[in-house]
Design a protein around this motif. Structure first.
Motif, PDB file in Angstrom:
ATOM      1  N   PHE B  71       5.031  -4.815   4.056  1.00 14.78           N
ATOM      2  CA  PHE B  71       4.614  -5.340   3.136  1.00 14.78           C
ATOM      3  C   PHE B  71       4.342  -7.267   3.733  1.00 14.78           C
ATOM      4  CE2 PHE B  71       6.182  -8.305  -0.244  1.00 14.78           C
ATOM      5  CZ  PHE B  71       5.361  -7.826  -1.312  1.00 14.78           C
ATOM      6  N   GLU B  72       5.113  -7.541   4.708  1.00  7.60           N
ATOM      7  CA  GLU B  72       5.034  -8.775   5.527  1.00  7.60           C
ATOM      8  C   GLU B  72       3.200  -8.839   5.964  1.00  7.60           C
ATOM      9  OE1 GLU B  72       8.239  -8.383   8.591  1.00  7.60           O
ATOM     10  OE2 GLU B  72       9.373  -9.994   6.325  1.00  7.60           O
ATOM     11  N   ALA B 335      10.221 -10.618  -5.294  1.00  3.19           N
ATOM     12  CA  ALA B 335      10.497  -9.562  -6.123  1.00  3.19           C
ATOM     13  C   ALA B 335      10.404  -7.990  -6.643  1.00  3.19           C
ATOM     14  CB  ALA B 335      12.481  -9.944  -6.312  1.00  3.19           C
ATOM     15  N   TYR B 336       9.614  -8.417  -7.152  1.00  5.79           N
ATOM     16  CA  TYR B 336       9.107  -7.444  -8.399  1.00  5.79           C
ATOM     17  C   TYR B 336       7.660  -6.588  -7.382  1.00  5.79           C
ATOM     18  CZ  TYR B 336       6.857  -3.988 -11.279  1.00  5.79           C
ATOM     19  OH  TYR B 336       6.252  -3.089 -12.010  1.00  5.79           O
ATOM     20  N   TYR B 341       6.075  -1.735  -4.721  1.00  7.82           N
ATOM     21  CA  TYR B 341       5.145  -1.487  -3.116  1.00  7.82           C
ATOM     22  C   TYR B 341       6.100  -0.757  -2.852  1.00  7.82           C
ATOM     23  CZ  TYR B 341       2.872  -1.726   1.384  1.00  7.82           C
ATOM     24  OH  TYR B 341       2.362  -1.583   3.047  1.00  7.82           O
ATOM     25  N   ALA B 342       7.411  -0.621  -2.344  1.00  3.15           N
ATOM     26  CA  ALA B 342       8.106   0.136  -1.768  1.00  3.15           C
ATOM     27  C   ALA B 342       7.983   1.111  -2.729  1.00  3.15           C
ATOM     28  CB  ALA B 342       8.981  -0.639  -1.160  1.00  3.15           C
ATOM     29  N   GLY B 347       4.147   1.553   0.259  1.00  7.92           N
ATOM     30  CA  GLY B 347       5.629   2.605   0.880  1.00  7.92           C
ATOM     31  C   GLY B 347       5.852   3.596   1.219  1.00  7.92           C
ATOM     32  N   VAL B 348       5.856   4.133  -0.197  1.00  9.91           N
ATOM     33  CA  VAL B 348       5.692   5.762  -0.671  1.00  9.91           C
ATOM     34  C   VAL B 348       5.306   6.039   0.534  1.00  9.91           C
ATOM     35  CG1 VAL B 348       5.769   7.784  -2.299  1.00  9.91           C
ATOM     36  CG2 VAL B 348       5.738   5.005  -3.029  1.00  9.91           C
TER      37      VAL B 348
END
Lengths: 315, 447
Positions: B71-72, B335-336, B341-342, B347-348
């Motif tokens: 994500f970063e 945060a959302y 993403y996760a 991310g999945v």
């Protein structure tokens, strides 16, 4: 996990044993002295049992740190597995999760050096002052110190947490270090020791020679206090090194975990959905965690002799 | 569990800054919900991503740190710090404390489905529907989606799920010529046969576990819990609960359950050496088995969960968790963005690759995923069994808004049936009573 303190008494000198008078006269040739103690089978067996009892967990730890995760579950606990994985385990422990174990080790060292070192220093200063100076309110302080010795640190952890959370100190290393600086038992020990080890005449002599109190403390008293300081240092070091509950409630950020919390989080990892079980690393990590403590005890042994002041003044 | 290369400096690294911090704390007066720019919409999420910032994510999931790094990489202005603040109950306690203290609240927290109700009811976690979560309903399999939703509100995004299956030790089954049970009655028969053949071996280990019992009641079509806002019904006399209690009582009476508590070393040992021959649990178990009992590689297989009635097709979920955004978080839009993403984004894929079991239908039914062969399970394509199970999860299950507490008293009530003369149904009645009493004390309308 605490190591036991070795016996401190090493006799200063061997006087010839005085003949025992009274109950019975010893038979010639069967004199017992400190150097030739009476042998007792029962006592030897009993102390042997206690020794085994104390050492078995350590032996178990050493043996099992040589096993792989599957070897741990499939082989006997008190003997080696065919697959000798000791060095692999150590390497894995030090590198798992980007080498977080090493960071925890440094955190622990920080807490011990600053926390236990600071606690010892404060205890020495306080104990010396209480033992060798007269001032009003000494009895009150004595009562408070004795009372504080009786309060277990665990009982203070939650109130301390609430106080620190108000001050915004939780989740920082200070939350672990500041409470560790206070050691009532260390203070009491130092007080008793200073009262015995530093002859008042010596201080008077120093004062007559014109030394300042600070100089007297550092040049005259401190060397005499060395055995006591080492004792207090060992106590506070073990306490800080093994401290679990305080950091548990104070710290949430694994970056600041000491080894105790870190190992526990590794252990808990196996117990969750899809978690990775690393019992072998937990065991190897535990072994690595107690090695420095054992080393500290062995290295500080030789300072642990009383009687430095013997013969300095005529009694 | 985190990346040492990206450490943030600690606040309060000196007395001066501590004092400054204390002053700012008193100055804020503890109001944590700044509804300034954070009114909450899908556009806010975009803006937040462009602006960047830093997030703290509480999770004990070992696949999350990599997601954070990815994500970063995708959003260079965002820093994500992954913190393992404890597993399950430990984390919830820490989260409650942080929320109560108004300090140290994470931006995102992993919360299991059974515990989410507790946080959503107290409004401790934000409703994510306005950020765009309301459009994600079709992405997730029904069990997990149902667990994070409450009316129109969405209080978390599912990150993994645990459709149940029966893991069984084929080597042991073959040795004693035991057929894989298709119903729970056959399961009891198999338990008797196995224990007779080898007194050291048991069909499974169970010393009483709340999550396991509620999942089997769920599979049996039970609805012991009904939740409507603060109106809560707790009733363990329904047919589903009775079905479970009757069958499981046979196993207890016949001393056919290994007296070993889950997740202990002894339990892993039993799974490794064949003395614990089956395990009815969620689809996330393969990782635990592979790492926890590596010696049993090749022995285990996965079969559909035994049925309560022959020929039925019913299943349940065990475990599984969501990522939620605490209401006290400073940057909820960002945060959302991470949460989505996760849970439903790139991310999945990365988490599935590392062994997580997804909650997203697309990933669960992708050909590649279904065709994956697992060496540990003798080359079996186990994901096919799990995906089938996920599609058969019995509908309309809900947990209590104080399930964490209810589960904590399970062993003192139902657990007694495993170690004394109390029966399971008596245990369930005691559990029902104590859970009801607690609910009333907490201000719920309990019936």
């Amino acid at each position: 996990m605490g190591a036991t303190a070795p016996a401190t008494a090493t006799p200063g000198e061997d006087r010839a044993p005085r003949p025992v008078t009274g109950l019975r006269t010893p038979r010639p040739g069967r004199r017992h002295s400190v150097n030739r103690p009476r042998r007792s089978v029962l006592l030897t067996v009993l102390t042997g049992l206690v020794l085994v009892y104390a050492l078995v967990p350590l032996v178990w730890l050493v043996i099992n740190s040589t096993k792989t995760q599957s070897g741990l579950l499939s082989s006997s606990g008190l003997w080696f597995d065919s697959d000798f994985a000791f060095f692999r385990n150590i390497a894995d422990t030090l590198t798992y999760n980007d080498g977080v174990f090493v960071r925890w080790l440094f955190n622990t060292l920080l807490y011990v050096v600053v926390g236990a070192g600071g606690a010892t220093f404060l205890a020495v200063l306080g104990g010396y002052a209480l033992a060798k100076f007269q001032f009003p309110g000494k009895r009150g302080i004595f009562a408070v110190v004795i009372g504080a010795v009786a309060v277990p640190g665990t009982a203070l952890a939650v109130p301390t947490f609430l106080m620190f959370s108000k001050m915004g100190l939780t989740d920082t290393p200070w939350a672990v270090i500041i409470p560790s600086l206070i050691s009532p038992f260390g203070l009491y020990l130092m007080w008793v020791f200073a009262a015995e080890a530093i002859p008042t005449e010596l201080l008077e002599a120093a004062r007559i020679d014109g030394a300042s109190e600070i100089r007297t403390f550092f040049t005259v008293s401190l060397p005499l206090l060395a055995p006591g300081i080492v004792t207090v240092l060992l106590f506070t070091m073990v306490a800080t090194w093994n401290n679990y509950f305080l950091p548990l409630i104070m710290l949430k950020n694994p970056d600041w975990y000491p080894l105790t919390l870190g190992l526990n989080s590794w252990n808990a990892q196996a117990q969750t959905n899809g978690g990775e079980a690393i019992f072998n690393l937990v065991i190897t990590g535990s072994l690595l965690t107690i090695v420095p403590l054992i080393a500290a005890f062995l290295l500080l042994q030789r300072y642990w002799q009383s009687g430095l002041a013997a013969g300095s003044v005529k009694e | 569990m985190y990346n040492t290369a990206r450490r943030r400096t600690v606040r309060g690294a000196g007395l001066a800054s501590v004092l400054a911090l204390a002053l700012t704390l008193t100055a804020c007066g503890g109001s944590s919900d700044d509804s300034g720019s954070d009114s909450g919409s899908a556009d806010d999420v975009k803006t937040a991503l462009e602006k960047g910032g830093s997030l703290t994510v509480w999770t004990w999931d070992s696949t999350m740190p990599k997601v954070a790094k990815d994500f970063e990489a995708a959003h260079p202005k965002v820093k994500v710090k992954v913190v393992n603040a404890g597993t399950s109950k430990e984390e919830y306690t820490a989260l409650q404390n942080a929320i109560a203290a108004g300090k140290g609240v994470p931006d995102v927290a992993q919360i299991e489905y059974f515990a989410l109700g507790q946080f959503s009811l107290a409004k401790s976690v934000a409703d994510l529907s306005k950020y765009g979560a309301d459009k994600l309903g079709d992405s997730f399999s029904p069990g997990p989606w149902n667990a994070v939703k409450s009316g129109e509100a969405v209080y978390g995004l599912p990150v993994d799920s645990g459709p149940m299956a029966l893991y069984y030790n084929k080597k042991v089954f073959d040795k004693y010529k035991i057929a894989v049970p298709a119903t729970w009655d056959e399961y009891v028969t198999a338990a008797e046969k196995l224990h007779k053949a080898d007194p050291k071996a048991y069909i499974t280990a169970d010393t009483g576990e709340a999550g396991f019992a509620t999942s089997l009641i769920w599979q049996a079509g039970g609805h012991p819990y009904t939740v409507d806002g603060t109106n809560v019904g707790i009733d363990f006399t329904d047919p589903g609960s009775a079905t479970f209690a009757k069958t499981w009582q046979k196993l207890i009476d016949g001393k056919l359950l290994a007296p070993v508590t889950s997740w202990t070393d002894e339990w892993f040992k039993g799974l490794a050496d064949g003395t614990i021959a089956t395990l009815a649990t969620g689809a996330w178990m393969p990782t635990n088995l592979t790492t926890g009992a590596p010696a049993a590689a090749g022995d285990w297989r996965v079969a559909p969960l035994p049925q309560w009635k022959a020929g039925e097709k019913s299943s349940a979920e065990s475990g599984g968790s969501s990522l939620a955004v605490p209401a006290a978080g400073k940057n909820k839009a960002l945060a959302y963005a991470f949460t989505e993403y996760a849970a439903a984004g790139a991310g999945v894929k990365s988490r599935v690759k590392d062994g997580a079991y997804p909650a997203t239908t697309a990933d669960m039914t992708s050909k590649e995923f279904l065709d994956t062969k697992f060496d540990y399970f003798g080359g079996q394509e186990i994901n096919k069994v799990f995906a089938q199970s996920a599609s058969e999860v019995a509908p309309d299950w809900s947990y209590l808004p104080f399930q964490v507490y209810a589960n904590s008293i399970f062993n003192d009530t139902v657990g007694k049936a495993y170690v004394s003369g109390t029966t399971l149904s008596e245990g369930l009645a005691a559990w029902q009573k104590q859970s009801r009493d607690y609910g009333s004390e907490q201000g719920f309308t309990v019936k």
